[in-house]
Motif scaffolding. Structure first.
Motif: not given
Lengths: 366, 366
Positions: B4-6, B45-50, B223-231
């Motif tokens: 969430r912070n990410f 975003p800085k350090n965004f996954p992959a 990987y990236n979609d989970l990071a943005f919480g799209l689910h």
């Protein structure tokens, strides 16, 4: 004809039994300022398509990136040492580097086989993920350190073919007693279904097929198989690559030589290896396609798949061979446990991603 | 929660409209002895996954291989310039390097789109073969040179997904009037079948889905979609990636800065780009698989494929969009002619090799 001359040269050098000139053991301990010159021995005829030229490219990358501070002289099979003595030569420091395939050393390091190819195993991308992002590299380092070697993936043939057959295979019965050239774990799996398998050196495949020592042979894929002229000695070309869904080429560095390298040159060698890995994958994707077209359109090669009963038998036999291997060798068990777990982890996305796309593309584009 | 912070940080930086601090144009003309310090602006975003970490790794490879003679400072979106101003910033020399995706610049360079992804186009391996062993790189060089840029492939997402949908799609009728986030040529193809498409910046997708501005959205993959919480804002996750069967990430270098580099550092940057390309492909293969499992097992996401009538309509619409693009722009015609010819050349071996193997593996392993 260029190809014939090439073939002639190849037959003399690839896997030939004649020992070459062996240089004295020698390890560099150069500081960052000196010029370092290394020898790289390979299992390939000098400049052999993709494999030999890939080794040349690896050396050239190191030289370019180091601004000439580090030079690597590449030797074809038989020039310094024979094709099948690369491992020992680099281990002993006769040469500082090698380029070959790890499953050639199964007699010395049983677990090494898993770093080239596993029957019904991972694709090229999955294998690289295991090596770079899983435990693959650290296990390989561990297994090879005992032999004073530091290994790297330096190329991959991509998906191979299942091999050349003189006669069409219509059922499992047709496989019985066939004499087939196929190395590694897949060769053992073939033995399990009634095939007589041999690890004929690449250079001898053509003649062995011609004289009837072999009825069938697996080498690599269209690009390399065309270079050896295998379509001249067999009409049927089989897919799919249950035996080598991808095959890693290995770069090895003598561990003493590695430790003596300054950090920036360690980085140069490491990243040159990674860059060469991708360069070879890309090259095979194009050159295999071009060669496949030549084989089918110009040489009338007949493409076939094994019948279902053969594939099921090979799958069953592969399971038994892998089980036997991990039951008899502790290092093999640890390496294959890691490999299998990783394959089970990554495969669902391959299936939902790349595989699903290939199906969709086939459906829409024909 | 870490994620969430990410996400919160991401939303502030990716594609945000706020202009960052813009440094003065500056080009190095250092000799081989000086330390060169470059800035790399990115669309992530800085350090965004992959994607962001891949840009960091690219910079780290350059620094390690050059022994610190060359340092590259990586900036997240909005730090020096906004996400969508990377092309202009590197072109002008505000920063010496950029990391982004070429299809973001379609408004400036129409032909640039083909260097990221083409609907029903090439897989990752096929695309790399076009770039490295076909005409891809030289065409890209040519198109970008007019904008004072030298491009490299620096990463690839691998096969993407087709996107997130709030409602299940059971026929072409269900697509009518949907508001969908999808950039590039694929976005146009979607418009052609009755979908309203938008190029929402990545950072705004979550909120746009939540507030109903969007009914559906494609971002990258698990990987990236989970990071943005799209689910959290859609239940249905669609394959296959007709839209982006692979997606090249681009590294750009200001052409004046490039020309001023000594040859060894040119080689270091070139090979660091190639190594980073493979590193990112491998990372996505693993991380997408892990994230897919999390999405399905922990978040109950429902995996779906589009029905046949939708896929056929998308294929037909893609052909029209591509035809329109090459009819209206000479550079696009040359680039796509090369792309299409190459795809037709390499696909038969992909089908006989990798695709045939994936089918065999599915049949035997289930």
């Amino acid at each position: 004809m260029e190809r014939r001359n090439f073939l002639k040269t190849s037959l003399k050098t690839l896997g030939a039994g004649t020992a070459g000139v062996v240089a004295a053991p020698f390890v560099n301990t150069a500081s960052a300022q000196e010029t370092i010159t290394w020898n790289m021995v390979t299992s390939w005829p000098k400049n052999f398509p993709a494999l030999g030229t890939g080794a040349n490219d690896f050396a050239a990358r190191i030289e370019r990136m180091s601004g000439g501070r580090m030079r690597v002289k590449v030797h074809g099979a038989g020039e310094m040492v024979p094709a099948m003595e690369v491992f020992d030569a680099v281990s002993a420091g006769t040469a500082e580097m090698g380029h070959s395939a790890s499953y050639y050393w199964r007699g010395k390091v049983a677990a090494a086989q898993f770093f080239t190819a596993v029957p019904f195993g991972m694709t090229t991308t999955e294998t690289n993920a295991w090596l770079y992002n899983g435990d693959g590299q650290s296990l390989w380092d561990e297994v090879y350190a005992e032999h004073n070697l530091k290994p790297f993936p330096v190329g991959n043939t991509g998906t191979q073919m299942a091999g050349w057959f003189k006669k069409e295979i219509k059922s499992l019965d047709d496989m019985q007693g066939l004499k087939l050239r196929l190395p590694g774990l897949a060769g053992e799996a073939m033995s399990g279904i009634g095939v007589t398998t041999m690890t004929t050196p690449g250079s001898e495949i053509f003649t062995s097929m011609q004289t009837g020592v072999l009825d069938a042979a697996d080498w690599v894929g269209p690009y390399n198989d065309l270079a050896f002229g295998l379509h001249q000695v067999a009409d049927y070309y089989y897919t799919s690559a249950w035996n080598e869904p991808s095959a890693v080429l290995e770069g090895t560095v003598n561990l003493d030589a590695w430790k003596a390298l300054p950090d920036d040159l360690k980085a140069v060698v490491t990243e040159a290896a990674r860059a060469s890995n991708l360069a070879m994958i890309s090259e095979f994707a194009l050159r295999n396609a071009e060669a496949l077209k030549t084989l089918v359109d110009e040489h009338g090669v007949k493409l076939r798949s094994f019948p279902d009963d053969v594939m099921s038998a090979l799958h069953e036999s592969s399971r038994e061979v892998l089980q036997k291997q991990i039951d008899s060798d502790e290092a093999s068990r640890r390496v294959y446990d890691s490999y299998r777990t990783f394959q089970q982890k990554v495969r669902p996305f391959t299936d939902v991603g790349e595989f699903a796309y290939l199906k969709a593309r086939e459906k829409q584009l024909g």
